[in-house]
Design an enzyme around this catalytic site. Structure first.
Site: not given
Ligand code: PAF
Length: 291
Positions: A37, A149-151
């Site tokens: 984060h 986030g790309e997660k």
């Protein structure tokens, strides 16, 4: 850093910033913050004059049998982390502030096509809840840019599509996955892992690396997916899916030679390990067909 709980105060503060001609960024979160984060906050600060973050555990995106009531809530610690990271504003609303008509009375946002597959297939309604709360947060803060986030790659694509479809005047930026030294993608849900499971967990990423190598070696998608799911099961995971998709739209790639979009791939995986449902993904570029 200012901490705000009421929408009216948030609007006043963000309105002042806009009047002063300042560019505002938003990082929406559900709290229990970690280094991943903070990377989003850094990205936001680099792209705007003022950085805001929201912490709201959104009930609309949890299924009835999911971990809403147990989801870690660590607002004081989150607030300290955000302040230390240089965040200017933390919006931490109550559920009543976000859903004044209650969960059932809320208008919702559906993003057809993208919401029902992959994680959406095993978590019905999840992405409707995500799209709805993100649209609300974007309307509340009215930032010029918002960072995700790309997660949660499927989530990122759904939010991009929603913003495009609803003509929301905001730039959506995806930030790379932040990993532990052993490759495990950082996630608030990693705290559900026992010590023994934590040892096994990096194999999710390791299997994606192996899957991408097999794809580049010319093995077909279905075989790669099957092999990776078998390897995860053998390591102690309960795989939900391993799937090879196009990065542009999450469609299944056409067999070679296909189009350039069929070569810009992503391998996505979701798997249970004990009480934790882990997700991860890895981009994989095949040689593009000659024009
Ligand atoms: O990715 C998350 O943490 C959540 O899905 C989000 C985007 C903050 C919406 O609740």
């Amino acid at each position: 850093m200012e901490r705000i709980e009421r929408l009216q105060r948030l609007r006043e503060r963000c309105g002042e910033w806009r009047q002063a001609g300042l560019r505002v960024a938003l990082v929406p979160t559900m709290g229990h913050l970690h280094a991943g984060h903070l990377a989003l906050i850094r990205e936001a600060s680099a792209r705007a004059d003022r950085t805001s973050a929201s912490v709201f555990v959104n009930p609309l995106q949890f299924g009835a049998d999911e971990d809403f009531s147990h989801y870690p809530r660590t607002l004081e610690h989150d607030s300290d982390m955000l302040r230390d990271a240089g965040c200017d504003l933390l919006f931490a609303p109550s559920e009543a502030e976000v859903y004044p008509r209650g969960r059932e009375g809320q208008s919702v946002i559906e993003v057809p096509g993208l919401c029902d597959q992959l994680c959406g297939a095993s978590r019905p309604g999840h992405f409707r809840g995500v799209a709805t709360v993100v649209a609300k947060l974007l309307n509340m803060v009215q930032p010029e840019v918002a960072i995700f986030g790309e997660k949660d790659f499927q989530q990122l694509l759904i939010i991009r599509r929603m913003v495009e479809d609803l003509n929301l005047p905001v730039e959506i930026v995806g930030a790379p996955i932040v990993r532990e030294l052993d490759g495990l993608a950082m996630s608030s849900r990693n705290r559900y892992l026992s010590a023994a499971e934590r040892e096994i967990a990096p194999q999710l990423h390791a299997n994606l690396v192996a899957a991408a190598a097999r794809l580049r070696a010319g093995v077909d998608c279905a075989a790669v997916e099957h092999e990776a799911e078998q390897a995860l099961a053998a390591a102690g995971f309960e795989p939900d899916y391993v799937s090879v998709r196009r990065r542009s739209d999450l469609a299944q790639p056409a067999p070679a030679p296909g189009t350039p979009d069929d070569c810009a791939l992503i391998v996505l995986a979701a798997a249970w390990l004990g009480r934790a449902r882990l997700i991860d993904n890895l981009a994989c570029d095949l040689d593009a067909p000659l024009a």
